[in-house]
Design an enzyme around this catalytic site. Structure first.
Site, PDB file in Angstrom:
ATOM      1  N   PHE A   1     -11.873  -7.441  13.781  1.00  0.00           N
ATOM      2  CA  PHE A   1     -10.777  -7.879  12.922  1.00  0.00           C
ATOM      3  C   PHE A   1     -10.438  -6.788  11.907  1.00  0.00           C
ATOM      4  O   PHE A   1     -11.303  -6.284  11.203  1.00  0.00           O
ATOM      5  CB  PHE A   1     -11.167  -9.172  12.188  1.00  0.00           C
ATOM      6  CG  PHE A   1     -10.083  -9.658  11.257  1.00  0.00           C
ATOM      7  CD1 PHE A   1      -8.841 -10.052  11.760  1.00  0.00           C
ATOM      8  CD2 PHE A   1     -10.284  -9.682   9.883  1.00  0.00           C
ATOM      9  CE1 PHE A   1      -7.840 -10.473  10.902  1.00  0.00           C
ATOM     10  CE2 PHE A   1      -9.275 -10.108   9.024  1.00  0.00           C
ATOM     11  CZ  PHE A   1      -8.055 -10.505   9.536  1.00  0.00           C
ATOM     12  N   GLN A   2      -9.183  -6.417  11.858  1.00  0.00           N
ATOM     13  CA  GLN A   2      -8.669  -5.373  10.974  1.00  0.00           C
ATOM     14  C   GLN A   2      -9.337  -4.017  11.157  1.00  0.00           C
ATOM     15  O   GLN A   2      -9.462  -3.230  10.229  1.00  0.00           O
ATOM     16  CB  GLN A   2      -8.741  -5.826   9.502  1.00  0.00           C
ATOM     17  CG  GLN A   2      -7.791  -6.996   9.253  1.00  0.00           C
ATOM     18  CD  GLN A   2      -7.546  -7.283   7.791  1.00  0.00           C
ATOM     19  OE1 GLN A   2      -8.404  -7.018   6.956  1.00  0.00           O
ATOM     20  NE2 GLN A   2      -6.383  -7.817   7.487  1.00  0.00           N
TER      21      GLN A   2
ATOM     22  N   GLU B   1       0.820  -1.214   0.000  1.00  0.00           N
ATOM     23  CA  GLU B   1       0.000   0.000   0.000  1.00  0.00           C
ATOM     24  C   GLU B   1       0.855   1.264   0.000  1.00  0.00           C
ATOM     25  O   GLU B   1       0.447   2.293  -0.543  1.00  0.00           O
ATOM     26  CB  GLU B   1      -0.963   0.011   1.185  1.00  0.00           C
ATOM     27  CG  GLU B   1      -2.090  -1.012   1.077  1.00  0.00           C
ATOM     28  CD  GLU B   1      -1.719  -2.395   1.607  1.00  0.00           C
ATOM     29  OE1 GLU B   1      -0.522  -2.597   1.945  1.00  0.00           O
ATOM     30  OE2 GLU B   1      -2.603  -3.267   1.675  1.00  0.00           O
TER      31      GLU B   1
ATOM     32  N   LYS C   1     -17.897  -0.906   5.726  1.00  0.00           N
ATOM     33  CA  LYS C   1     -18.295  -1.926   4.764  1.00  0.00           C
ATOM     34  C   LYS C   1     -19.808  -1.896   4.521  1.00  0.00           C
ATOM     35  O   LYS C   1     -20.267  -2.052   3.381  1.00  0.00           O
ATOM     36  CB  LYS C   1     -17.866  -3.310   5.266  1.00  0.00           C
ATOM     37  CG  LYS C   1     -17.780  -4.331   4.145  1.00  0.00           C
ATOM     38  CD  LYS C   1     -17.045  -5.580   4.587  1.00  0.00           C
ATOM     39  CE  LYS C   1     -17.036  -6.616   3.478  1.00  0.00           C
ATOM     40  NZ  LYS C   1     -16.367  -7.860   3.896  1.00  0.00           N
TER      41      LYS C   1
ATOM     42  N   MET D   1      24.270   8.622   2.453  1.00  0.00           N
ATOM     43  CA  MET D   1      24.115   9.913   3.101  1.00  0.00           C
ATOM     44  C   MET D   1      24.376   9.817   4.599  1.00  0.00           C
ATOM     45  O   MET D   1      25.008  10.692   5.186  1.00  0.00           O
ATOM     46  CB  MET D   1      22.721  10.473   2.822  1.00  0.00           C
ATOM     47  CG  MET D   1      22.519  11.873   3.336  1.00  0.00           C
ATOM     48  SD  MET D   1      23.735  13.010   2.651  1.00  0.00           S
ATOM     49  CE  MET D   1      22.857  13.632   1.227  1.00  0.00           C
TER      50      MET D   1
END
Ligand SMILES: Cc1ncc(C[n+]2csc(CCOP(=O)(O)OP(=O)(O)O)c2C)c(N)n1
Lengths: 176, 578
Positions: B130-131, B68, B180, B493
């Site tokens: 969940f999630q 993502e 949802k 760097m």
């Protein structure tokens, strides 16, 4: 001069939105500025909320923070004021054992002298309410704590400004 | 009769609503906003929207990234090269939290982006389902605006607002979280674009007096210096900007995000300011009499120590965001407003000027930088390959026409310093956040938004491996980006800082690297590795000539350093050449 720490009362007019509390408090939190009190309520304009926040910081930082607050999409306008520019009050509640009210004449005197109001009395306890400046509330607290306070709570500051805050005209200008 | 009837029909059909699901509404909203491509990753809480993406696949192209974070950076690359809003989509929980780095990056670099996340059903909110994560809470400090939707009927208005907020004023990322059940719910859909929000003023009014005051300062200046930033690009003000500096004859320097707004070879372009910027504009910042900042925000990497930054100069600040004025540098004249409109209004107030002696100072200091730094970088006599000579070769092969998408580190500074630009919106890099891993996915987005352009990604061996999995996206989508890894086998760097400020204690900066060529080939991407100078030219040419994606690893000097450098806490005029 500019970096002198002062107390400011911030008035913020916003759209009603649950997420805004997070956004606004994060602006202070990120900069390690403690919010001394915060109050949110409806305002004189329908559908517009008003926040009153008390903070201590330099005017220079206050100005920058005002900019950061106004930058939030749902903030209509933010102002900051010093104490002499506003009329303000805080409110508090004391819960005290009822017997003190009947047995201690001193308690009755304190309540009378402080202009506090008795909200409720029952067999076990009574509740008094006092509105005023922080110092007045602190004084009352000190006086009553000698006798014992069962519960105490103080609200955030609410304030109105002596000068006009031109929110309504501003809202009209915003309307595209 | 017939005519009035059809007219009426038309009128009602405009008003008419159609009964569709929330998830279909999401797609219709995106289509109404002109979205053609979006980047994302599916999962439970966003599946209804993916189901609609499947049905609408001929109208809207969903690109499955491999992470993502990649989706956000791809959306950013898309936005940065096109000026349009980039769109990323993810599921709830880990999908949503994986977006955060890209969102934070877009916030600090003012990139217009809309992220859509699925959320657990509204009846489960707050139950540690969940999630379930509080992505609104998590994303609040890094979004311009965010909003959770729990009923389908909110979808059109919120998405319309999301696009409006993301792209108007000072752009930024917006996150819309949709439960949802709201995705499944049917409702009467109707879309109207957002035309304004009463509490939100994207562009502040410009005070005519401030323009006059600015013009007067500029007209009386003997040693004016312009420093411009991305505001010129975001405000589509490139032409107005050029007209202003050309008329007033002002040497002009850029911040990294401002690069490419005018061509590198423009005679008034005096290079980059900031930590690894050019010598002349940094030193002369503390010599100019009027500093004109345009669409930039005086980032600390640009100003060095503020106590000794341009103290001798009057400062004019052209800025769209009132909160930026006086934030870091106290201005004498602030011109609020849209850069293009302000600069166009400024132009007739300016006197034609040329400041030849002042320009000479820039040329003299450039000569010093050329002798001490640039020459050795571009035409090294030592054995090891330098990063800059790779850039030089890319410039030659692309005629300066490429969009350069750089990652973060030494190679980024070298890319910004040495890449030649002829076209605006061509320097795509993570400036404010310095997000390693930005480049590869951002290059995907950039190439897909501008397929006609040559897009060359430049990364270090460190940052490349942070999002290396996006090679899968490049392979699956057949995106012909050119991938260059400048491999110094170090987190260069950081190593440079360890060398300079931590007595060469190279704590965890050495990298044991895999066979990068084999990895690229594993994704069926043509690949080559260059270790010697004699092979560089032909390899870069082969890469640029390639029709498909191409991976080129160049093994460069292991302990090369980027100079000039303003050490942290030092003044811009104390910039070091070695
Ligand atoms: C996500 C992230 N983690 C850590 C850093 C700190 N950091 C800045 S530059 C750098 C080294 C980059 O090394 P490499 O990608 O090999 O590029 P080089 O400097 O060698 O060109 C690191 C670790 C960062 N900018 N971003």
């Amino acid at each position: 001069m500019e970096s002198e720490i002062k107390q400011f009362t911030v008035s913020i007019y916003t759209e009603n939105n649950i997420g805004l509390l997070n956004r606004i408090s994060a602006i202070f939190q990120r900069r390690h500025i403690n919010i001394e009190s915060i109050n949110s309520s409806v305002s004189e304009i329908e559908g517009v909320s008003k926040w009153t926040i008390v903070v201590q910081l330099s005017e220079e930082r206050m100005k920058k923070i005002q900019g950061q607050i106004e930058k939030q999409v749902e903030v209509i306008k933010a102002y900051y004021h010093t104490e002499d520019q506003i009329i303000y009050q805080e409110s508090c509640l004391f819960k005290i054992k009822s017997e003190l009210l009947f047995d201690e004449p001193e308690v009755q005197n304190i309540i009378k002298d402080s202009n506090a109001r008795i909200v409720i009395v029952n067999k076990e306890f009574f509740v008094i309410e006092k509105s005023g400046k922080k110092e007045e509330i602190e004084l009352l607290y000190r006086e009553l704590s000698v006798f014992g306070i069962m519960q105490f709570t103080r609200s955030g500051r609410v304030s109105v400004t002596k000068d006009e805050m031109k929110i309504s005209t501003m809202l009209k200008a915003f309307q595209h | 009769m017939k005519e009035t009837q059809t007219l009426q029909e038309k009128a009602t059909s405009k008003e008419a609503t159609e009964r569709i699901s929330g998830s279909e509404a999401v797609i219709k909203c995106l289509l109404a906003e002109g979205v053609e491509i979006l980047y994302g990753y599916p999962g439970g809480a966003i599946m209804p929207v993916y189901d609609e993406l499947y049905k609408y696949q001929d109208k809207i192209h969903h690109v499955l990234t491999r992470h993502e974070q990649g989706a956000t950076h791809a959306a950013q690359g898309y936005a940065r090269i096109s000026g349009k809003v980039g769109v990323a989509i993810a599921t709830s929980g880990p999908g949503a939290t994986n977006l955060i780095t890209g969102i934070a990056d877009a916030q600090i670099d003012s990139t217009p982006m809309v992220c859509i996340t699925g959320q657990v059903g509204s009846h489960l909110l707050g139950s540690d389902a969940f999630q379930e994560t509080d992505i609104i809470g998590i994303s609040t400090p890094v979004t311009k605006w965010n909003c959770q939707i729990t009923t389908a009927s909110q979808i059109p208005e919120v998405i319309a607002k999301a696009f409006y907020i993301a792209k108007s004023g000072r752009p930024g990322p917006v996150l819309v979280d949709i439960t949802k059940d709201a995705q499944f719910e049917e409702f009467d859909f109707k879309y109207e674009k957002c035309k304004g929000i009463r509490s939100y003023k994207p562009i502040p009014d410009t005070d005519k007096n401030s323009l006059k005051a600015a013009a007067e300062l500029i007209n009386n200046a003997k040693k004016p210096l312009v420093v411009w930033g991305q505001g010129v690009i975001l405000g589509k003000a490139e032409e107005a900007f050029k007209a202003v500096i050309e008329k007033a004859g002002i040497p002009s320097a850029w911040t990294i995000l401002g690069a490419s707004a005018i061509p590198t070879k423009h005679p008034l372009n005096v290079g980059m300011v900031g930590m690894h910027g050019n010598y002349a504009p940094n030193v002369l910042t503390n010599d100019c009499d009027v500093l004109i900042a345009i669409g930039m925000r005086f980032d600390d990497r640009v100003t060095g120590n503020l106590e000794s930054y341009a103290k001798q100069a009057k400062v004019i600040h052209f800025e769209i965001d009132p909160a930026e004025v006086d934030k870091n540098v106290k201005t004498d004249v602030a011109v609020l407003g849209d850069a293009k409109a302000s600069l166009e209004a400024l132009l007739p107030l300016l006197k034609a000027n040329s400041h030849p002696e002042w320009h000479q100072k820039f040329k003299d200091l450039y000569e010093i930088e050329y002798e001490k730094v640039i020459k050795n970088e571009l035409y090294p006599t030592k054995e090891g390959l330098t990063m800059a000579e790779v850039l030089k070769e890319i410039n030659i092969q692309t005629k300066g026409d490429a969009a350069i998408v750089s990652d973060v580190g030494q190679h980024q500074m070298i890319a910004c310093r040495y890449a030649e630009f002829t076209t605006t919106k061509s320097n795509i890099t993570s400036g404010g956040l310095g997000t390693m891993g930005f480049a590869l996915p951002a290059a995907i987005g950039a190439k897909m938004a501008a397929p006609e352009r040559e897009v060359v990604m430049i990364a270090g061996d460190g940052g490349y491996q942070m999002t290396i999995q996006e090679l899968g996206t490049i392979f699956q989508q057949k995106v012909p980006v050119k991938i260059v890894v400048l491999n110094n086998e170090f987190l260069g760097m950081v190593r440079q800082w360890q060398q300079m400020f931590f007595d060469k204690r190279y704590a965890s900066t050495e990298m044991t690297n895999p066979d990068f060529v084999a990895i690229a080939k594993g994704y069926f991407i043509d690949a080559k590795k260059v270790t010697e100078r004699k092979d560089l030219k032909a390899s870069v040419k082969e890469m640029i000539d390639s029709k498909g994606p191409y991976f080129l690893e160049v093994c460069v000097e292991k302990e090369g350093n980027v100079f000039p450098m303003i050490p942290t806490g030092a003044s811009v005029s104390d910039i070091r050449l070695e």
